[in-house]
Write a protein that holds these residues in place. Structure first.
Motif, PDB file in Angstrom:
ATOM      1  N   VAL A  26       0.851  -1.191   0.000  1.00 33.48           N
ATOM      2  CA  VAL A  26       0.000   0.000   0.000  1.00 33.48           C
ATOM      3  C   VAL A  26       0.889   1.244   0.000  1.00 33.48           C
ATOM      4  CG1 VAL A  26      -1.777   1.293   1.235  1.00 33.48           C
ATOM      5  CG2 VAL A  26      -1.809  -1.194   1.267  1.00 33.48           C
ATOM      6  N   PRO A  27       0.746   2.144  -0.969  1.00 31.86           N
ATOM      7  CA  PRO A  27       1.655   3.286  -1.082  1.00 31.86           C
ATOM      8  C   PRO A  27       1.770   4.154   0.164  1.00 31.86           C
ATOM      9  CG  PRO A  27       0.426   3.038  -3.109  1.00 31.86           C
ATOM     10  CD  PRO A  27      -0.158   2.046  -2.141  1.00 31.86           C
ATOM     11  N   SER A  28       0.662   4.533   0.768  1.00 33.22           N
ATOM     12  CA  SER A  28       0.754   5.433   1.922  1.00 33.22           C
ATOM     13  C   SER A  28       1.415   4.753   3.103  1.00 33.22           C
ATOM     14  CB  SER A  28      -0.633   5.951   2.302  1.00 33.22           C
ATOM     15  OG  SER A  28      -1.541   4.895   2.514  1.00 33.22           O
ATOM     16  N   GLN A  29       1.221   3.447   3.231  1.00 35.67           N
ATOM     17  CA  GLN A  29       1.865   2.724   4.328  1.00 35.67           C
ATOM     18  C   GLN A  29       3.344   2.462   4.027  1.00 35.67           C
ATOM     19  OE1 GLN A  29      -2.343   0.752   5.840  1.00 35.67           O
ATOM     20  NE2 GLN A  29      -0.811  -0.605   5.024  1.00 35.67           N
ATOM     21  N   THR A  30       3.690   2.346   2.764  1.00 37.70           N
ATOM     22  CA  THR A  30       5.104   2.238   2.386  1.00 37.70           C
ATOM     23  C   THR A  30       5.851   3.503   2.777  1.00 37.70           C
ATOM     24  OG1 THR A  30       4.610   0.788   0.514  1.00 37.70           O
ATOM     25  CG2 THR A  30       6.686   2.008   0.432  1.00 37.70           C
ATOM     26  N   THR A  46       5.071  -1.853  -4.012  1.00 34.52           N
ATOM     27  CA  THR A  46       4.363  -1.917  -5.288  1.00 34.52           C
ATOM     28  C   THR A  46       4.871  -0.834  -6.236  1.00 34.52           C
ATOM     29  OG1 THR A  46       2.546  -0.337  -4.909  1.00 34.52           O
ATOM     30  CG2 THR A  46       2.321  -2.548  -3.943  1.00 34.52           C
ATOM     31  N   LYS A  47       4.461  -0.935  -7.480  1.00 40.12           N
ATOM     32  CA  LYS A  47       4.869   0.060  -8.477  1.00 40.12           C
ATOM     33  C   LYS A  47       4.195   1.409  -8.263  1.00 40.12           C
ATOM     34  CE  LYS A  47       1.409  -1.416 -11.904  1.00 40.12           C
ATOM     35  NZ  LYS A  47       1.217  -1.953 -13.264  1.00 40.12           N
ATOM     36  N   VAL A  60      12.769  -3.351  -4.611  1.00 37.39           N
ATOM     37  CA  VAL A  60      12.125  -4.332  -5.505  1.00 37.39           C
ATOM     38  C   VAL A  60      10.620  -4.081  -5.578  1.00 37.39           C
ATOM     39  CG1 VAL A  60      11.598  -6.783  -5.813  1.00 37.39           C
ATOM     40  CG2 VAL A  60      13.876  -6.075  -5.040  1.00 37.39           C
ATOM     41  N   LYS A  61      10.072  -4.113  -6.799  1.00 36.35           N
ATOM     42  CA  LYS A  61       8.625  -3.934  -6.998  1.00 36.35           C
ATOM     43  C   LYS A  61       7.962  -5.305  -7.100  1.00 36.35           C
ATOM     44  CE  LYS A  61       9.896   0.359  -7.736  1.00 36.35           C
ATOM     45  NZ  LYS A  61      11.354   0.133  -7.895  1.00 36.35           N
ATOM     46  N   VAL A  62       6.858  -5.473  -6.397  1.00 36.59           N
ATOM     47  CA  VAL A  62       6.157  -6.762  -6.376  1.00 36.59           C
ATOM     48  C   VAL A  62       4.802  -6.666  -7.075  1.00 36.59           C
ATOM     49  CG1 VAL A  62       7.330  -7.552  -4.299  1.00 36.59           C
ATOM     50  CG2 VAL A  62       5.175  -6.288  -4.079  1.00 36.59           C
ATOM     51  N   LYS A  66      -3.351  -4.077  -6.725  1.00 37.59           N
ATOM     52  CA  LYS A  66      -4.429  -5.030  -7.011  1.00 37.59           C
ATOM     53  C   LYS A  66      -3.993  -6.159  -7.946  1.00 37.59           C
ATOM     54  CE  LYS A  66      -8.058  -1.608  -6.184  1.00 37.59           C
ATOM     55  NZ  LYS A  66      -8.385  -2.138  -4.854  1.00 37.59           N
ATOM     56  N   LYS A  67      -2.743  -6.111  -8.370  1.00 31.89           N
ATOM     57  CA  LYS A  67      -2.198  -7.172  -9.214  1.00 31.89           C
ATOM     58  C   LYS A  67      -0.800  -7.512  -8.721  1.00 31.89           C
ATOM     59  CE  LYS A  67      -4.864  -6.130 -13.399  1.00 31.89           C
ATOM     60  NZ  LYS A  67      -4.800  -5.795 -14.848  1.00 31.89           N
ATOM     61  N   LEU A  68      -0.761  -8.188  -7.583  1.00 28.72           N
ATOM     62  CA  LEU A  68       0.512  -8.524  -6.969  1.00 28.72           C
ATOM     63  C   LEU A  68       1.189  -9.688  -7.695  1.00 28.72           C
ATOM     64  CD1 LEU A  68      -0.720  -8.397  -3.269  1.00 28.72           C
ATOM     65  CD2 LEU A  68       0.761  -6.705  -4.381  1.00 28.72           C
TER      66      LEU A  68
END
Length: 265
Positions: A26-30, A46-47, A60-62, A66-68
């Motif tokens: 989750v971006p904000s939690q990252t 994530t990206k 690293v991007k995983v 919604k599309k891990l």
């Protein structure tokens, strides 16, 4: 040592504490994790986890929220995954839960966001840093509410998040709560993210229409088409991160929202 924690879905997870290999989906939690000082521990994002940019470039991007990329996550062997009920897909999260400790947030209000910061701070052994962020957020939003009352803003707002079809942030959303704290009354009474036609929106007689920068990237070219249908409203582009990100970005949101209040009063 092992410790157990209860996430915001009421699930109990057990992990090696403190975690040393963390994946945030989750971006904000990252962004929050990096602002808590976990430069080495965060091994996958994530990206869409674009803040801070230097960490985005080197981590690293995983996949997407919604599309891990489940296989890549498995290869990284995390000892903790941090997600969110709304932003991540249930099936993918449940698949990960079967193999790894997955802590999930579920956020609708500013108080929820502050609780999440405190709980993640404890989860990753950064309680003092989390408490300081919450101090800044609490003080800033208290001042924002005072300013909104002093200025008597009380504007009716439509907050658009998508185009073709047009979708808005309705009730029971974090965005709706942030709007209310700043003196803005959401014209949408439906919950979550309803679709709307512009002529239907015109009947709600909004004073302001906010076009968010995310998830749909509204630009200057979109202002005119809405003004043509709803000429009585002031149509503005707004930074979606300042209304919808619920981690440490809330500290930066305070100054942005101060400026916005002053601009529209």
């Amino acid at each position: 040592m092992e410790r157990s924690f209860t996430d915001q879905l009421g699930r109990i997870i057990t992990l090696n504490y403190p975690p040393k290999r963390i994946i945030s989906i989750v971006p904000s939690q990252t962004e929050l994790l990096f602002d808590l000082g976990l430069d080495i521990e965060v091994i996958g994002i994530t990206k869409f986890c674009i803040h801070p940019i230097e960490k985005f470039a080197s981590t690293v991007k995983v996949g997407g929220t919604k599309k891990l990329n489940i296989e890549m996550i498995r290869a990284l062997q995390p000892d903790l995954i941090i997600g969110n009920k709304e932003e991540n897909e249930k099936d993918q999260v449940e698949e990960l839960m079967a193999e790894f400790p997955v802590w999930m947030s579920d956020i609708y209000t500013l108080e929820d966001a502050k609780n999440t910061i405190a709980q993640i701070g404890e989860l990753v052994d950064r309680q003092p840093e989390a408490a300081y962020l919450n101090h800044l957020i609490h003080a800033g939003f208290t001042d924002l509410q005072t300013l909104a009352l002093q200025n008597g803003i009380e504007k009716k707002v439509a907050y658009l998040i998508w185009r073709d079809p047009y979708m808005l942030a309705g009730k029971d959303t974090f965005i709706d709560h942030i709007l209310a704290l700043n003196g803005f009354s959401n014209v949408m009474n439906e919950k979550r993210y309803p679709q709307v036609q512009l002529h239907e929106l015109a009947l709600q007689e909004p004073d302001l229409i906010f076009l968010s920068s995310e998830p749909y990237p509204f630009k200057e070219k979109h202002l005119e088409e809405i003004r043509n249908i709803i000429p009585q409203a002031k149509v503005m582009l707004v930074d979606g991160e300042m209304f919808s990100w619920y981690g440490s970005r809330l500290v930066k949101a305070v100054q942005y929202l101060f400026q916005l209040q002053n601009e529209i009063r």
